[in-house]
Scaffold this active site. Sequence first.
Site, PDB file in Angstrom:
ATOM      1  N   CYS A 196      -4.464   2.309  -3.749  1.00 25.98           N
ATOM      2  CA  CYS A 196      -3.621   2.844  -3.256  1.00 25.98           C
ATOM      3  C   CYS A 196      -1.961   1.915  -3.342  1.00 25.98           C
ATOM      4  O   CYS A 196      -1.394   2.034  -2.340  1.00 25.98           O
ATOM      5  CB  CYS A 196      -3.506   3.141  -1.620  1.00 25.98           C
ATOM      6  SG  CYS A 196      -4.970   4.352  -1.179  1.00 25.98           S
ATOM      7  N   HIS A 247       0.594  -1.175  -0.046  1.00 20.99           N
ATOM      8  CA  HIS A 247       0.128  -0.401   0.070  1.00 20.99           C
ATOM      9  C   HIS A 247       0.936   1.199   0.105  1.00 20.99           C
ATOM     10  O   HIS A 247       2.133   1.184   0.301  1.00 20.99           O
ATOM     11  CB  HIS A 247      -0.607  -0.123   1.150  1.00 20.99           C
ATOM     12  CG  HIS A 247      -2.027   0.947   1.340  1.00 20.99           C
ATOM     13  ND1 HIS A 247      -1.775   2.344   1.627  1.00 20.99           N
ATOM     14  CD2 HIS A 247      -3.394   0.905   1.208  1.00 20.99           C
ATOM     15  CE1 HIS A 247      -2.925   3.007   1.815  1.00 20.99           C
ATOM     16  NE2 HIS A 247      -3.746   2.175   1.462  1.00 20.99           N
ATOM     17  N   LYS A 252     -10.735  -1.574  10.252  1.00 19.41           N
ATOM     18  CA  LYS A 252     -10.971  -2.720   9.149  1.00 19.41           C
ATOM     19  C   LYS A 252     -11.304  -3.998  10.016  1.00 19.41           C
ATOM     20  O   LYS A 252     -11.186  -5.111   9.304  1.00 19.41           O
ATOM     21  CB  LYS A 252      -9.603  -3.086   8.462  1.00 19.41           C
ATOM     22  CG  LYS A 252      -8.963  -1.593   7.489  1.00 19.41           C
ATOM     23  CD  LYS A 252      -7.820  -2.055   6.672  1.00 19.41           C
ATOM     24  CE  LYS A 252      -7.425  -0.714   6.229  1.00 19.41           C
ATOM     25  NZ  LYS A 252      -8.222  -0.353   4.695  1.00 19.41           N
ATOM     26  N   GLN A 300      -4.279  -5.680   6.921  1.00 27.75           N
ATOM     27  CA  GLN A 300      -5.110  -6.648   6.317  1.00 27.75           C
ATOM     28  C   GLN A 300      -4.875  -8.021   6.636  1.00 27.75           C
ATOM     29  O   GLN A 300      -5.658  -8.964   6.305  1.00 27.75           O
ATOM     30  CB  GLN A 300      -4.799  -6.602   4.836  1.00 27.75           C
ATOM     31  CG  GLN A 300      -5.071  -5.426   3.805  1.00 27.75           C
ATOM     32  CD  GLN A 300      -6.519  -5.007   3.844  1.00 27.75           C
ATOM     33  OE1 GLN A 300      -7.484  -5.646   4.168  1.00 27.75           O
ATOM     34  NE2 GLN A 300      -6.769  -3.707   3.492  1.00 27.75           N
TER      35      GLN A 300
END
Lengths: 149, 414
Positions: free
Chosen positions: B371, B127, B231, B208
């Site tokens: 991104c 990212h 997230k 993530q």
Amino acid sequence: MSGDPIYTEMIIEYSRNPSNYGKIEDAHITRHDSNPLCGDSIDLYLNIDDKKISDVKFDGKGCAICMACSSVLTEMIKGKSLEDVKKFEKDELLSELGLEHLIKTSPVRIKCALLSLKALKYGIYSYFAEKMNDVESAGNLKEEAANLY
Amino acid sequence: MQANTYSLEEIRNDFPVLNRRVRDDKKLVYLDNAATTQKPNQVIDAITDYYQNHNSNIHRAVHALAEESTEAFEVTRDKIAKFLNIQNREEIVFVKGTTEAINLVAYSWGRDNVQKGDIVVTTEYEHHSNIVPWQLLTQETGAELKYIDIDDDGELILEQLDEYLSTGKVKLVAISHVSNVLGTITDIHNVIKKCKNVGAKVLVDGAQAVPHMKVDIASLGCDFYAFSAHKMLGPTGVGVLWARKELLENMRPFQGGGDMIREVHKHETTWNDLPYKFEAGTPNVADVICFAAAIDYLTKIGMDNVRSHETELTKYALEKMSKVKGLTIYGPKDPQKASGVISFNFNDVHPHDVATIIDKNGVAIRSGHHCAQVLMEKLNVAATNRASFYIYTTKEEVDTLIDSLEQVAEVFKL
């Protein structure tokens, strides 16, 4: 999906076969611009002769809306005088493709529609202000471009 | 592990937004979970409760509300420690998100430990938040920034890491635990082992990973680990930097201000203890406190169950999507090697057009470069579509996504 307010036959057709797509080598004006969030990225090439747009092309990658609007914009300004092109308004471009509603309905996609017009306004500004050293003729095109969307 | 207690229906009932109708009264199909997840009632109620009953600044005043708020704030730190098997609670620093965590390391550790001639290694699937801070650092210091490339399956070519490490110049490897675009799960234990062998530090971007699988920081053995609350069912504006105590102790402060000091005089200041040395100013008290409710929620489901639900969905989606004509899938095709993220392109239709058309069906996916422009360049595409799943995603929703692609084909006369 008939009657889709965005993806009309005309938009799809232009996105498949864009007009004036390509590069002008050593163009009098070259302007690159992109929408960082969606990945539309185009170069606009203009040749100026006798204070008129004698040739215009664009290339790059973009969504159907960006491709269609860039195509129609180049068609509309080809052969026009710089004075007329300076006055060109976004409504003229959007209405040509039936996309006026985007201003209200899709603040994200309006950027795709107006990217090439933004490049055009910046391009002509820099032509006058930087190349011809004629700040007066450049007027407020830079501000117009910056505030287009 | 609570193997038989995963009730999709019960979980979905906790998320009011999943009952939304959008556009022309279409049922919302939310497949943009890698960007941010939805929040359960438990988290929403926690934030309401905080503002209705406890709101106060923390760490200073002696009144009742301040004590309650301070305690609740610190409870979240303890819950994070337990959730990720972190031994020392003072190694957990609250920041506003993963981006800030990485920038903190680049500034406070990087400026004093990376010099001209050194190498910082990152990867092609990072990212921007794990690329740009290192560009800034290496440009400023004259160090070199190197990339580990990816192969055709979207996996890192770790032989390149070996080459870089063999120079003896690598100071830091900054790497994603899971790719936000491809879903690839990095062979992180192997990466860390290689780095430890030569004394290079490792920063792991876990934004993530932590939401989707069991992460055990003690057993990982890395030096820095960063992730975000939003997230993983929590609120926006809260992130965590975990770092080894001895590193934090020797790092200069990131921001100066209240709470991060012990004593301030006209010309000199001494720093507060860890982790407060890195928490200048009033923190995001309310959101840190309600983040605890998100951790409780995930703990109750069990991270192994979260992972197996997502693996099953990804397997289902990959099988169905691989049969769709004109669909290109980027990244691992083996659901065991990926998190619940599928990036794809549909014929030559620009992802923004795909996303706009399927949005009319209520299907929310992400389109763009995510991104990760370095990765887009590598894949030789301007953008991709990305569908990403979470604990409440159903197979029917995956079906709706795939059915919606037919409408894209119709509009574009494919």
